[in-house]
Design an enzyme around this catalytic site. Structure first.
Site, short mmCIF file in Angstrom:
data_model
loop_
_atom_site.label_atom_id
_atom_site.label_comp_id
_atom_site.label_asym_id
_atom_site.label_seq_id
_atom_site.Cartn_x
_atom_site.Cartn_y
_atom_site.Cartn_z
CE LYS A 188 19.40 -21.30 46.41
NZ LYS A 188 18.78 -22.37 45.70
CE LYS A 223 13.49 -19.22 45.47
NZ LYS A 223 13.99 -19.08 44.18
CE LYS A 274 18.06 -22.82 37.70
NZ LYS A 274 16.96 -22.92 38.65
N1 AQP Z 1 24.00 -22.93 45.02
C1 AQP Z 1 23.71 -24.22 44.97
N2 AQP Z 1 24.57 -25.14 45.46
C2 AQP Z 1 24.29 -26.47 45.38
N3 AQP Z 1 23.16 -26.96 44.80
C3 AQP Z 1 22.28 -26.08 44.28
N4 AQP Z 1 21.12 -26.23 43.63
C4 AQP Z 1 20.62 -25.00 43.31
N5 AQP Z 1 21.45 -24.04 43.73
C5 AQP Z 1 22.50 -24.67 44.33
C6 AQP Z 1 20.51 -27.52 43.35
O1 AQP Z 1 20.23 -27.58 41.96
C7 AQP Z 1 19.05 -28.37 41.76
C8 AQP Z 1 18.12 -27.64 40.85
O2 AQP Z 1 17.70 -26.45 41.50
P1 AQP Z 1 16.50 -25.62 40.94
O3 AQP Z 1 16.92 -24.89 39.77
O4 AQP Z 1 15.33 -26.49 40.69
O5 AQP Z 1 16.03 -24.67 42.09
P2 AQP Z 1 16.76 -23.79 43.13
O6 AQP Z 1 17.31 -24.66 44.20
O7 AQP Z 1 15.76 -22.79 43.58
O8 AQP Z 1 17.94 -23.14 42.30
P3 AQP Z 1 18.27 -21.64 42.02
O9 AQP Z 1 19.41 -21.63 41.10
O10 AQP Z 1 18.42 -20.89 43.30
O11 AQP Z 1 17.03 -21.13 41.22
P4 AQP Z 1 16.11 -19.89 41.48
O12 AQP Z 1 17.02 -18.70 41.56
O13 AQP Z 1 15.20 -19.86 40.29
O14 AQP Z 1 15.36 -20.16 42.74
C9 AQP Z 1 18.45 -28.64 43.13
O15 AQP Z 1 18.76 -29.97 43.51
C10 AQP Z 1 19.14 -27.67 44.03
O16 AQP Z 1 19.28 -28.17 45.34
#
Ligand code: AQP
Length: 325
Positions: A192, A111, A195
């Site tokens: 992956k 990040k 969001k």
């Molecule tokens: N691509 C993914 N596949 C499986 N699990 C996922 N999780 C996130 N992306 C995937 C799981 O969703 C839960 C909540 O995640 P989060 O929103 O708290 O944070 P993150 O992992 O950082 O998700 P994002 O979507 O990638 O958000 P941004 O872009 O804001 O950083 C967690 O249990 C995560 O493992």
């Protein structure tokens, strides 16, 4: 009863990765566990986010958690910033963690990469995550594969604190699903689904209309050799589609692969399966949208219950570390 804790960051709209990697487990874990699920709004501040957008997405997150099937009569659903012990315990744990440990976090490296002014909060947020979990003395933490390393850090900090200041925290275990732990972007299957990465065609949102889901699956990147087999390293796009089909239909990946010879047929059936899987979520979300007071009441009750537990753990940790009570 075993205690479960997990959280989600309200930094955008929830996608299929969040649903498969996390929410489905959260719903299953409601049965037979004392479950705490948190909208971790403070984590969303680690990167630039508009205040009005954050407020809206935090509310939407709570609404979505109800829509995916969490029952507020059974699970405690709350917003992180409504329970001040999260930041209070973070300080005690930051004074337990080292810079070297945090520098090794791969999510931080990913990040921070290419950013000129990296926020201190982005560096230290794994410690906030440790505080989130340890406050509730959770034994089990259902997360996607991307959070494994942060869970390891949480365990390490809990053990170190316990060894130095006396038994204070339960040391938690990560619960990562066997299939679907890492849902990949449909257009860039080497990364992956996320969001905050702008990939409108590569990301299926939980509340997407059926026609949108179908369009995105049909346009998903595969490969040109046309060979139907599960090989994530050589054929990441196809492997992602096969895993999704396995999750959506409850079958094994190899069984799914054996049932198709053409990519087009797989995509057609996958689109239908995903539409059906997400239909009840979309319907419940639409019903809840007309009852915002209901969502607010859930969050108020959730914060009160969370605070009851968190304040006891914090007081214990503060006492153990030597703060005057
Ligand atoms: N691509 C993914 N596949 C499986 N699990 C996922 N999780 C996130 N992306 C995937 C799981 O969703 C839960 C909540 O995640 P989060 O929103 O708290 O944070 P993150 O992992 O950082 O998700 P994002 O979507 O990638 O958000 P941004 O872009 O804001 O950083 C967690 O249990 C995560 O493992």
């Amino acid at each position: 009863m075993q205690r479960v804790f997990s959280g989600v960051k309200p930094s955008g709209d929830f996608h299929l990765g969040n649903y498969i990697g996390a929410f489905r487990q959260w719903v299953a874990d409601q049965e037979g566990h004392d479950a705490f699920y948190c909208v971790v709004d403070l984590h969303a501040l680690t990167e630039e986010i508009d205040p009005a957008y954050l407020r809206q997405k935090s509310f939407d997150a709570a609404l979505n958690l109800l829509a995916v099937g969490l029952d507020p009569e059974v699970s405690t659903i709350f917003v992180q910033s409504h329970v001040p012990e999260h930041t209070r315990l973070t300080w005690l744990l930051e004074c337990t963690a080292t810079m070297g440990e945090l520098r090794r976090m791969t999510q931080f490296k990913a990040k921070a990469h290419g950013q000129e002014a990296v926020r201190v909060g982005l560096f230290t947020y794994p410690v906030l995550m440790a505080a989130d979990i340890l406050l509730y003395q959770a034994q089990r933490v259902p997360v996607g594969d991307d959070q494994r390393q942060h869970l390891e850090l949480t365990r390490e900090l809990a053990q170190r604190f316990n060894n130095r200041y006396g038994e204070t925290f339960v040391v938690p275990e990560a619960a990562v699903p066997e299939v679907g732990a890492r849902v990949m972007d449909l257009q860039h299957p080497e990364r992956k689904m996320s969001k905050t990465i702008d990939s409108p065609l590569g990301t299926i949102n939980v509340l997407d209309e059926p026609s949108e889901i179908t369009r995105k699956v049909k346009k998903a990147v595969t490969d040109t050799d046309g060979e139907m087999r599960y090989a994530p390293d050589e054929k990441p796009g196809l492997a992602n589609l096969l895993s999704l089909m396995a999750v959506a239909t409850g079958r094994k990946v190899d069984e799914v692969a054996a049932g198709y010879s053409r990519y087009g047929d797989l995509k057609r059936d996958l689109a239908e399966a995903l539409v059906e899987m997400l239909r009840p979520v979309r319907e419940r979300a639409a019903a809840l949208a007309s009852e915002p007071g209901e969502v607010e009441a859930v969050l108020r009750a959730g914060a009160a219950r969370a605070h009851d537990i968190a304040s006891v753990t914090y007081a214990r940790a503060a006492e153990a570390i030597g703060l005057l009570s």
